[in-house]
Design a protein around this motif. Sequence first.
Motif, PDB file in Angstrom:
ATOM      1  N   VAL A   1       0.846  -1.203   0.000  1.00  0.00           N
ATOM      2  CA  VAL A   1       0.000   0.000   0.000  1.00  0.00           C
ATOM      3  C   VAL A   1       0.876   1.246   0.000  1.00  0.00           C
ATOM      4  CG1 VAL A   1      -1.680   1.332   1.319  1.00  0.00           C
ATOM      5  CG2 VAL A   1      -1.944  -1.139   1.120  1.00  0.00           C
ATOM      6  N   GLN A   2       1.879   1.275   0.890  1.00  0.00           N
ATOM      7  CA  GLN A   2       2.783   2.426   1.001  1.00  0.00           C
ATOM      8  C   GLN A   2       3.514   2.676  -0.323  1.00  0.00           C
ATOM      9  OE1 GLN A   2       3.222   4.255   3.901  1.00  0.00           O
ATOM     10  NE2 GLN A   2       4.535   5.673   2.762  1.00  0.00           N
ATOM     11  N   ARG A   3       3.960   1.593  -0.945  1.00  0.00           N
ATOM     12  CA  ARG A   3       4.730   1.723  -2.176  1.00  0.00           C
ATOM     13  C   ARG A   3       3.872   2.277  -3.321  1.00  0.00           C
ATOM     14  NH1 ARG A   3       7.621  -3.156  -5.483  1.00  0.00           N
ATOM     15  NH2 ARG A   3       9.087  -1.928  -6.690  1.00  0.00           N
ATOM     16  N   TYR A   4       2.645   1.757  -3.446  1.00  0.00           N
ATOM     17  CA  TYR A   4       1.763   2.257  -4.505  1.00  0.00           C
ATOM     18  C   TYR A   4       1.322   3.701  -4.227  1.00  0.00           C
ATOM     19  CZ  TYR A   4       1.468  -2.305  -6.750  1.00  0.00           C
ATOM     20  OH  TYR A   4       1.766  -3.472  -7.420  1.00  0.00           O
ATOM     21  N   TYR A   5       1.141   4.032  -2.971  1.00  0.00           N
ATOM     22  CA  TYR A   5       0.750   5.407  -2.616  1.00  0.00           C
ATOM     23  C   TYR A   5       1.851   6.384  -3.015  1.00  0.00           C
ATOM     24  CZ  TYR A   5      -0.464   9.467   0.243  1.00  0.00           C
ATOM     25  OH  TYR A   5      -0.760  10.723   0.668  1.00  0.00           O
ATOM     26  N   GLU A   6       3.097   6.020  -2.682  1.00  0.00           N
ATOM     27  CA  GLU A   6       4.211   6.887  -3.043  1.00  0.00           C
ATOM     28  C   GLU A   6       4.329   7.034  -4.559  1.00  0.00           C
ATOM     29  OE1 GLU A   6       7.514   5.065  -1.153  1.00  0.00           O
ATOM     30  OE2 GLU A   6       6.984   5.771   0.863  1.00  0.00           O
ATOM     31  N   ALA A   7       4.078   5.958  -5.279  1.00  0.00           N
ATOM     32  CA  ALA A   7       4.132   6.020  -6.745  1.00  0.00           C
ATOM     33  C   ALA A   7       3.054   6.952  -7.287  1.00  0.00           C
ATOM     34  CB  ALA A   7       3.967   4.626  -7.326  1.00  0.00           C
ATOM     35  N   ILE A   8       1.847   6.903  -6.675  1.00  0.00           N
ATOM     36  CA  ILE A   8       0.755   7.787  -7.114  1.00  0.00           C
ATOM     37  C   ILE A   8       1.105   9.239  -6.822  1.00  0.00           C
ATOM     38  CG2 ILE A   8      -1.628   8.453  -6.605  1.00  0.00           C
ATOM     39  CD1 ILE A   8      -2.303   5.518  -6.351  1.00  0.00           C
ATOM     40  N   GLN A   9       1.692   9.499  -5.623  1.00  0.00           N
ATOM     41  CA  GLN A   9       2.093  10.868  -5.275  1.00  0.00           C
ATOM     42  C   GLN A   9       3.132  11.378  -6.261  1.00  0.00           C
ATOM     43  OE1 GLN A   9      -0.539  11.404  -3.180  1.00  0.00           O
ATOM     44  NE2 GLN A   9       0.851  12.779  -2.134  1.00  0.00           N
ATOM     45  N   ASN A  10       4.069  10.554  -6.599  1.00  0.00           N
ATOM     46  CA  ASN A  10       5.121  10.929  -7.549  1.00  0.00           C
ATOM     47  C   ASN A  10       4.528  11.235  -8.920  1.00  0.00           C
ATOM     48  OD1 ASN A  10       7.646  11.297  -8.741  1.00  0.00           O
ATOM     49  ND2 ASN A  10       7.862   9.127  -9.186  1.00  0.00           N
ATOM     50  N   ALA A  11       3.573  10.390  -9.319  1.00  0.00           N
ATOM     51  CA  ALA A  11       2.967  10.535 -10.646  1.00  0.00           C
ATOM     52  C   ALA A  11       2.122  11.790 -10.748  1.00  0.00           C
ATOM     53  CB  ALA A  11       2.128   9.308 -10.956  1.00  0.00           C
ATOM     54  N   THR A  12       1.250  12.016  -9.754  1.00  0.00           N
ATOM     55  CA  THR A  12       0.328  13.161  -9.824  1.00  0.00           C
ATOM     56  C   THR A  12       1.035  14.472  -9.565  1.00  0.00           C
ATOM     57  OG1 THR A  12      -0.264  12.784  -7.513  1.00  0.00           O
ATOM     58  CG2 THR A  12      -1.678  11.801  -9.182  1.00  0.00           C
ATOM     59  N   GLY A  13       2.291  14.393  -9.114  1.00  0.00           N
ATOM     60  CA  GLY A  13       3.057  15.618  -8.904  1.00  0.00           C
ATOM     61  C   GLY A  13       3.604  16.197 -10.191  1.00  0.00           C
ATOM     62  N   SER A  14       3.542  15.425 -11.290  1.00  0.00           N
ATOM     63  CA  SER A  14       4.067  15.934 -12.554  1.00  0.00           C
ATOM     64  C   SER A  14       3.127  16.981 -13.143  1.00  0.00           C
ATOM     65  CB  SER A  14       4.252  14.784 -13.536  1.00  0.00           C
ATOM     66  OG  SER A  14       3.016  14.170 -13.777  1.00  0.00           O
ATOM     67  N   GLN A  15       3.650  17.833 -13.957  1.00  0.00           N
ATOM     68  CA  GLN A  15       2.881  18.953 -14.484  1.00  0.00           C
ATOM     69  C   GLN A  15       1.710  18.485 -15.343  1.00  0.00           C
ATOM     70  OE1 GLN A  15       5.257  21.790 -16.553  1.00  0.00           O
ATOM     71  NE2 GLN A  15       3.533  22.858 -17.486  1.00  0.00           N
ATOM     72  N   ASP A  16       0.513  19.049 -15.050  1.00  0.00           N
ATOM     73  CA  ASP A  16      -0.699  18.807 -15.856  1.00  0.00           C
ATOM     74  C   ASP A  16      -1.093  17.333 -15.943  1.00  0.00           C
ATOM     75  OD1 ASP A  16      -0.820  21.505 -16.404  1.00  0.00           O
ATOM     76  OD2 ASP A  16       0.456  21.307 -18.172  1.00  0.00           O
ATOM     77  N   ALA A  17      -0.712  16.507 -14.970  1.00  0.00           N
ATOM     78  CA  ALA A  17      -1.085  15.085 -15.032  1.00  0.00           C
ATOM     79  C   ALA A  17      -2.606  14.940 -14.983  1.00  0.00           C
ATOM     80  CB  ALA A  17      -0.455  14.323 -13.873  1.00  0.00           C
ATOM     81  N   GLN A  18      -3.141  14.115 -15.867  1.00  0.00           N
ATOM     82  CA  GLN A  18      -4.583  13.892 -15.945  1.00  0.00           C
ATOM     83  C   GLN A  18      -4.880  12.427 -15.625  1.00  0.00           C
ATOM     84  OE1 GLN A  18      -6.916  16.213 -16.583  1.00  0.00           O
ATOM     85  NE2 GLN A  18      -5.368  17.825 -16.705  1.00  0.00           N
TER      86      GLN A  18
END
Length: 938
Positions: free
Chosen positions: A558-575
């Motif tokens: 859970v922690q690993r996937y959460y961190e991956a989502i945070q990293n992903a949605t932090g990129s510019q204009d991610a949809q």
Amino acid sequence: MKKQLLNMTLIIGFVFIGSTHAALSQDGRKFADEAKKIVESVVEKSGYSFLGQGSWLNPKKTFRSSSDVDLESFILSKKPTNPSEVAQWRAQLVRQWKQAQKDVIAAVKAKYPDPKMAEEALAKINLYPPNQLMDEFESGEDAVKFFKKNNMVPNLKAANNIHTGRTRNVAELGKDLEKYSEGLYGKDARRWIQNDRASPGNGRIFYRDSKTGKAVTGRFMNLEHAMQGGGKYTVEGSMNISSQFIDKIMEDIDNKDIAKASKSLKRLKKELTILEKKLGKRVDISKIERLIKAGKFKEAKFLLRQSKLEVEMIKFATSPKELSMIKKLLAKGGKASKKLMEKLSKIPYEKIGNVVQGVLITFQAIQFGADITQGEYAKALTDVGLAVSPAAIMILGTITQLMMDAAKELGIALVSGRQDCLDMLSGIYPDNPSYVVNSRLPDMTYEKLLIKYPDSEEDKLYSLIIAHAQRSSNKEKVAKLNEEKCLSSVIRQWKEAREAYGRLFMKMANLISFSVVAQIKKDFEPDDEMKRQFDGLMAVKDEFNTSASNADRYANQVQRYYEAIQNATGSQDAQPCKNPYFAYLLQNIRLSFKWYSEEVLRIGENEFVITKKFRALKKKLSMPANSSDQTQVGMRTVTASLKFHGPSLTDVKQKLDGYSRFVSAEGGRTLIFTKWYLDGESSAFGENAEFTGLAPGPHAIEVLMELQPYGPKDKTLKGMEYKVDLINGAQIEIPELDENSVSKKRDELIKKMRAFEETSLPQISGMVTGYLNRTATLGDMVMQCNNLIVEYGCDENEMDNMADDIARKGYDPDDVANALREICGDGVDNNGNGLIDEDCQGNGTAIITVFDDGTIADDAFSLSVTGYGNLGSTPAGGQRVYTINLPPGHYTATLTCILAPDDAGTYSIIFSGSASGNGGSGVFGGVGESASYQFVVQ
């Protein structure tokens, strides 16, 4: 506590199931050696035993792409004699087989962390059910029904979903179910499997040594096969095995797996060689072998059909006479015989079984005098008492006249020419062939007469003989002679046969040899029950620790996937709504949290059980040893059982039941009456007995076993004379109870309980609190991810489908997070915002921006530059930034409309970076129109 845990599970998401497909990339011999180590690790850890079979066990043999790792669960458990216990016994074997599969799958995944490699390995491993279940299958169809019912197949890739780790629903396999269930089933299958395993290097038993706890690999297959029950050769079984091998070869050719076809062909050749020695019947497949090697598969399949036809003929024939006659009809001699064989060979492969049955039924119908030459097959066959399927009736129409012609050409009389008494009772009347009997007993034997007519119904047998004699000839004198002859011979031999089987029953029963084994069970000693309760407490603690370990693993996911989502949605204009990678991460964090919550629920339940058991046991231990709640000192339980030497009673009983049927007629069986005596007094019945409350001192235990034929039709028959009494016994000494030993055991138990209370209970309580707190933290992570897709207004069904597509590729979370960022120069909208390479202006000397600037975003364009060709297209209704390294000079940029749903392609083009030029906007009238713009690179 349970309520808290249940509340934590309310935000669990959906479960998505994916699958992977990979080509085999393992080095053959290396993989075979690794598979052996995997099996040994499962044996050592779980204690299961397996029988291995095949080239993977032989270092001297090549492990080819067509080779498999074949295993069979080895469980020493005999089928209960009590019918009411059989279903439960079967269910237990199925459970053990399924658990063994899960353990092997887990070991494979541990060995190969890469999902693709793990799936390749699982595809090579087949773990079959124990022989007790396999031997109950009459055919491959029976096996498929069994696997469907129990939702499990032997092949581990088909049984396991590599992504979810869950058991796959076999309904997903569709037509592939038969492929993943391949094996040998029915008559002689056990004999063939055991012979193959017993050949040099081809078989191994894997088991755990009880002293060292280590896995042991043994070659003593004969001993294990004796425990299974040795498979015996039968002609019918050999035909069954041969027919299955032909099916496998045909299937291998259709699948273009020639290596596997050659392997099956060698096995077929071996089986047919044995058959030729035993039966004198040769089915020549040498030409088939040459055709397959030459790649002439069409011709090979034609000859395989003929071989299948010959094998099925022998397999389905009901008597040697019938088989001999049909072999003559099919002999390649006369024109009619050749024509018959040619006709049969052209019938579709899958209908060969019906063809053979059609031939046999035609033969039987002619024997019984049915007129089947007029085309009314259903009526003719019904008249002679033969039930036939519509498929077989259609076959009859193609072969009846050909069979008649072949018989006539070869001078074969299809109806017997001399009256035999047993033939007469079968309805065969040489002197009156036109007479049709409505009810027949084909191929009558004295055994069948014994089963149908008990001793007390001799008058009924008289009536049967007289009735058939009157029909046997239209000449009264001949009929009378047949009556006198058959009454004399049949009745006499019928009685003699019954007496002979009675003597065989007594001889077999007297061969039973057994001894009485009596052992003292100290079930009623003080504190023994409390010790068992403490052991049960420790078992629940082990379950608690297992769930804790699983919960930790899922929490980390859970922690690993959460961190991956945070990293992903932090990129510019991610949809996130349109991005399959984000959907994949969301799917996995939900699934991991669901599994985590389930384990925490088990942790809470186990903690509750541990506390309850501990308090109850502590209360009992606080009582004095001689309190009313404790069992009185000095009481004992003794168990006694029969120990058979050589064949057990179960093994012998099948033959005894057969003799009993001939002595006592239909429904006959062996009546076994077992009675136990303690110190001369009758006290128990059955193969096992239990004696309670024995005082210290010597005791005599004896058992009397009575065996006799018994039949519901003939309870007071002469068979009652064939009774056998067997008796045996043993002496046992009950010792005085050692009071000091009892006190010492109690002190040891109290010491263990105190240690558990002081150390383990606080640890367990602290762990439960920790998991509850962690559940809230992880649940908040999942909730944040759920809120994110609500914020963007995502369609969850669409996201589910996107996640499934990504799941099949087996991405790592970090790879997925990186894929959500815009990758410069790949021409892909990586973050799903409708823009291509929007953050990549610094990566090229010249920058050209092209976008749809209309009020309706639906147009797309391609861009080409002088000397550099087409640079790619824009996303429909979106924007693309082209960054290219260009040397100084003058260039032309050409924009072409490639998509304009409303026939109006609105566009804008801008030059920047080291490129300078007059951009502009415009409208194309449709697809294919172009516009050019000049620009300069300084």
